[in-house]
Design a protein around this motif. Sequence first.
Motif, PDB file in Angstrom:
ATOM      1  N   TYR A  31      56.199   0.710 -62.484  1.00 27.21           N
ATOM      2  CA  TYR A  31      55.167  -0.297 -62.728  1.00 27.21           C
ATOM      3  C   TYR A  31      55.773  -1.517 -63.412  1.00 27.21           C
ATOM      4  CZ  TYR A  31      51.179   2.778 -61.736  1.00 27.21           C
ATOM      5  OH  TYR A  31      50.249   3.575 -61.135  1.00 27.21           O
ATOM      6  N   ALA A  32      55.234  -2.662 -63.127  1.00 26.46           N
ATOM      7  CA  ALA A  32      55.521  -3.836 -63.939  1.00 26.46           C
ATOM      8  C   ALA A  32      54.680  -3.757 -65.211  1.00 26.46           C
ATOM      9  CB  ALA A  32      55.183  -5.113 -63.188  1.00 26.46           C
ATOM     10  N   MET A  33      55.238  -4.244 -66.299  1.00 27.04           N
ATOM     11  CA  MET A  33      54.503  -4.285 -67.559  1.00 27.04           C
ATOM     12  C   MET A  33      54.597  -5.689 -68.123  1.00 27.04           C
ATOM     13  SD  MET A  33      55.363  -0.566 -69.219  1.00 27.04           S
ATOM     14  CE  MET A  33      53.895  -0.538 -70.269  1.00 27.04           C
ATOM     15  N   GLY A  34      53.524  -6.111 -68.745  1.00 28.69           N
ATOM     16  CA  GLY A  34      53.498  -7.476 -69.240  1.00 28.69           C
ATOM     17  C   GLY A  34      52.801  -7.608 -70.575  1.00 28.69           C
ATOM     18  N   TRP A  35      53.025  -8.740 -71.182  1.00 27.18           N
ATOM     19  CA  TRP A  35      52.331  -9.124 -72.407  1.00 27.18           C
ATOM     20  C   TRP A  35      51.557 -10.400 -72.146  1.00 27.18           C
ATOM     21  CZ3 TRP A  35      52.002  -6.215 -76.727  1.00 27.18           C
ATOM     22  CH2 TRP A  35      52.934  -5.186 -76.916  1.00 27.18           C
ATOM     23  N   PHE A  36      50.304 -10.363 -72.522  1.00 28.69           N
ATOM     24  CA  PHE A  36      49.448 -11.542 -72.474  1.00 28.69           C
ATOM     25  C   PHE A  36      48.980 -11.823 -73.898  1.00 28.69           C
ATOM     26  CE2 PHE A  36      48.569 -12.297 -67.924  1.00 28.69           C
ATOM     27  CZ  PHE A  36      49.212 -11.197 -67.393  1.00 28.69           C
ATOM     28  N   ARG A  37      48.483 -13.029 -74.135  1.00 29.54           N
ATOM     29  CA  ARG A  37      47.989 -13.345 -75.465  1.00 29.54           C
ATOM     30  C   ARG A  37      46.774 -14.241 -75.375  1.00 29.54           C
ATOM     31  NH1 ARG A  37      52.797 -17.323 -77.855  1.00 29.54           N
ATOM     32  NH2 ARG A  37      52.371 -19.128 -76.501  1.00 29.54           N
ATOM     33  N   GLN A  38      45.930 -14.137 -76.400  1.00 26.17           N
ATOM     34  CA  GLN A  38      44.728 -14.955 -76.449  1.00 26.17           C
ATOM     35  C   GLN A  38      44.563 -15.530 -77.846  1.00 26.17           C
ATOM     36  OE1 GLN A  38      41.069 -12.995 -75.257  1.00 26.17           O
ATOM     37  NE2 GLN A  38      40.125 -14.962 -74.770  1.00 26.17           N
ATOM     38  N   SER A  39      44.645 -16.845 -77.909  1.00 24.88           N
ATOM     39  CA  SER A  39      44.453 -17.550 -79.170  1.00 24.88           C
ATOM     40  C   SER A  39      42.968 -17.838 -79.355  1.00 24.88           C
ATOM     41  CB  SER A  39      45.239 -18.864 -79.161  1.00 24.88           C
ATOM     42  OG  SER A  39      46.604 -18.630 -78.941  1.00 24.88           O
ATOM     43  N   PRO A  40      42.541 -18.037 -80.590  1.00 21.58           N
ATOM     44  CA  PRO A  40      41.117 -18.320 -80.847  1.00 21.58           C
ATOM     45  C   PRO A  40      40.620 -19.519 -80.048  1.00 21.58           C
ATOM     46  CG  PRO A  40      42.250 -17.860 -82.903  1.00 21.58           C
ATOM     47  CD  PRO A  40      43.313 -17.930 -81.846  1.00 21.58           C
ATOM     48  N   GLY A  41      39.533 -19.311 -79.313  1.00 17.14           N
ATOM     49  CA  GLY A  41      38.933 -20.395 -78.556  1.00 17.14           C
ATOM     50  C   GLY A  41      39.612 -20.717 -77.241  1.00 17.14           C
ATOM     51  N   LYS A  42      40.608 -19.928 -76.885  1.00 15.14           N
ATOM     52  CA  LYS A  42      41.335 -20.191 -75.642  1.00 15.14           C
ATOM     53  C   LYS A  42      41.279 -18.985 -74.710  1.00 15.14           C
ATOM     54  CE  LYS A  42      44.664 -23.473 -77.602  1.00 15.14           C
ATOM     55  NZ  LYS A  42      46.098 -23.820 -77.733  1.00 15.14           N
ATOM     56  N   ALA A  43      41.574 -19.241 -73.463  1.00 16.56           N
ATOM     57  CA  ALA A  43      41.635 -18.161 -72.480  1.00 16.56           C
ATOM     58  C   ALA A  43      42.915 -17.345 -72.677  1.00 16.56           C
ATOM     59  CB  ALA A  43      41.604 -18.749 -71.076  1.00 16.56           C
ATOM     60  N   ARG A  44      42.863 -16.118 -72.242  1.00 19.46           N
ATOM     61  CA  ARG A  44      44.051 -15.275 -72.313  1.00 19.46           C
ATOM     62  C   ARG A  44      45.120 -15.833 -71.364  1.00 19.46           C
ATOM     63  NH1 ARG A  44      42.965  -8.973 -72.268  1.00 19.46           N
ATOM     64  NH2 ARG A  44      42.271  -9.391 -70.128  1.00 19.46           N
ATOM     65  N   GLU A  45      46.378 -15.795 -71.818  1.00 18.23           N
ATOM     66  CA  GLU A  45      47.451 -16.361 -71.011  1.00 18.23           C
ATOM     67  C   GLU A  45      48.627 -15.399 -70.956  1.00 18.23           C
ATOM     68  OE1 GLU A  45      48.819 -19.970 -72.877  1.00 18.23           O
ATOM     69  OE2 GLU A  45      49.661 -18.902 -74.589  1.00 18.23           O
ATOM     70  N   PHE A  46      49.411 -15.542 -69.929  1.00 15.85           N
ATOM     71  CA  PHE A  46      50.608 -14.742 -69.721  1.00 15.85           C
ATOM     72  C   PHE A  46      51.680 -15.171 -70.709  1.00 15.85           C
ATOM     73  CE2 PHE A  46      53.870 -12.492 -67.483  1.00 15.85           C
ATOM     74  CZ  PHE A  46      54.974 -13.318 -67.469  1.00 15.85           C
ATOM     75  N   ALA A  47      52.388 -14.179 -71.284  1.00 14.30           N
ATOM     76  CA  ALA A  47      53.507 -14.485 -72.165  1.00 14.30           C
ATOM     77  C   ALA A  47      54.833 -14.021 -71.565  1.00 14.30           C
ATOM     78  CB  ALA A  47      53.297 -13.835 -73.536  1.00 14.30           C
ATOM     79  N   ALA A  48      54.887 -12.755 -71.126  1.00 13.93           N
ATOM     80  CA  ALA A  48      56.135 -12.220 -70.588  1.00 13.93           C
ATOM     81  C   ALA A  48      55.838 -11.006 -69.725  1.00 13.93           C
ATOM     82  CB  ALA A  48      57.083 -11.834 -71.716  1.00 13.93           C
ATOM     83  N   GLY A  49      56.713 -10.742 -68.771  1.00 14.46           N
ATOM     84  CA  GLY A  49      56.540  -9.591 -67.906  1.00 14.46           C
ATOM     85  C   GLY A  49      57.882  -9.036 -67.484  1.00 14.46           C
ATOM     86  N   ILE A  50      57.904  -7.748 -67.161  1.00 14.59           N
ATOM     87  CA  ILE A  50      59.130  -7.103 -66.708  1.00 14.59           C
ATOM     88  C   ILE A  50      58.780  -6.104 -65.616  1.00 14.59           C
ATOM     89  CG2 ILE A  50      58.975  -5.360 -68.558  1.00 14.59           C
ATOM     90  CD1 ILE A  50      62.083  -5.391 -68.615  1.00 14.59           C
ATOM     91  N   ARG A  51      59.565  -6.119 -64.563  1.00 13.96           N
ATOM     92  CA  ARG A  51      59.309  -5.204 -63.457  1.00 13.96           C
ATOM     93  C   ARG A  51      59.883  -3.832 -63.774  1.00 13.96           C
ATOM     94  NH1 ARG A  51      56.666  -7.394 -59.507  1.00 13.96           N
ATOM     95  NH2 ARG A  51      56.727  -9.645 -59.186  1.00 13.96           N
ATOM     96  N   GLY A  52      59.476  -2.836 -63.021  1.00 21.24           N
ATOM     97  CA  GLY A  52      59.917  -1.474 -63.255  1.00 21.24           C
ATOM     98  C   GLY A  52      61.345  -1.243 -62.796  1.00 21.24           C
ATOM     99  N   SER A  53      61.871  -0.120 -63.229  1.00 17.47           N
ATOM    100  CA  SER A  53      63.206   0.328 -62.803  1.00 17.47           C
ATOM    101  C   SER A  53      64.277  -0.722 -63.031  1.00 17.47           C
ATOM    102  CB  SER A  53      63.166   0.720 -61.316  1.00 17.47           C
ATOM    103  OG  SER A  53      62.185   1.706 -61.090  1.00 17.47           O
ATOM    104  N   GLY A  54      64.250  -1.319 -64.233  1.00 20.27           N
ATOM    105  CA  GLY A  54      65.277  -2.305 -64.573  1.00 20.27           C
ATOM    106  C   GLY A  54      65.185  -3.593 -63.816  1.00 20.27           C
ATOM    107  N   GLY A  55      63.996  -3.949 -63.392  1.00 22.14           N
ATOM    108  CA  GLY A  55      63.810  -5.147 -62.605  1.00 22.14           C
ATOM    109  C   GLY A  55      63.808  -6.424 -63.415  1.00 22.14           C
ATOM    110  N   SER A  56      63.406  -7.480 -62.777  1.00 24.08           N
ATOM    111  CA  SER A  56      63.503  -8.813 -63.349  1.00 24.08           C
ATOM    112  C   SER A  56      62.476  -9.048 -64.454  1.00 24.08           C
ATOM    113  CB  SER A  56      63.318  -9.853 -62.240  1.00 24.08           C
ATOM    114  OG  SER A  56      62.049  -9.683 -61.624  1.00 24.08           O
ATOM    115  N   ARG A  57      62.750 -10.068 -65.241  1.00 26.78           N
ATOM    116  CA  ARG A  57      61.867 -10.477 -66.317  1.00 26.78           C
ATOM    117  C   ARG A  57      61.372 -11.887 -66.058  1.00 26.78           C
ATOM    118  NH1 ARG A  57      65.765  -8.658 -71.413  1.00 26.78           N
ATOM    119  NH2 ARG A  57      66.540  -6.755 -70.413  1.00 26.78           N
TER     120      ARG A  57
END
Length: 123
Positions: A31-57
């Motif tokens: 599976y790919a796994m990622g981090w998203f973040r949401q600041s007060p008053g803002k929409a949630r946004e993508f921060a970082a992601g990594i693919r499975g099995s040593g894949g790309s970031r």
Amino acid sequence: VQLQACGGGLVQPGGSLRLSCAASGRTFGTYAMGWFRQSPGKAREFAAGIRGSGGSRLYADSVKGRFTITRGSAENTVYLQMNSLKPEDTAVYYCAAGESIANMRQEYEYQYWGQGTEVTVSS
């Protein structure tokens, strides 16, 4: 299936934090796994992601060069090392996991979400 995020807290500008996310209930190695973040008053946004099995970031431009996403040896854990933190990094950070993701930046690609951990950057 459960994703448990932890590691948030209060840190001064320029400081560092390491977030962790442990996934359970199935094997997330491919599976790919990622981090998203949401600041007060803002929409949630993508921060970082990594693919499975040593894949790309992939990183959002706002965190590139300061944040590093890695996976644990068992592949069911993902980390986000955050350095040189800025007040604008203040947000609730969510981890997510998804199978067969085409675009790691898109929330709808992820099937599983954690509960979020709060990061506050302030002096």
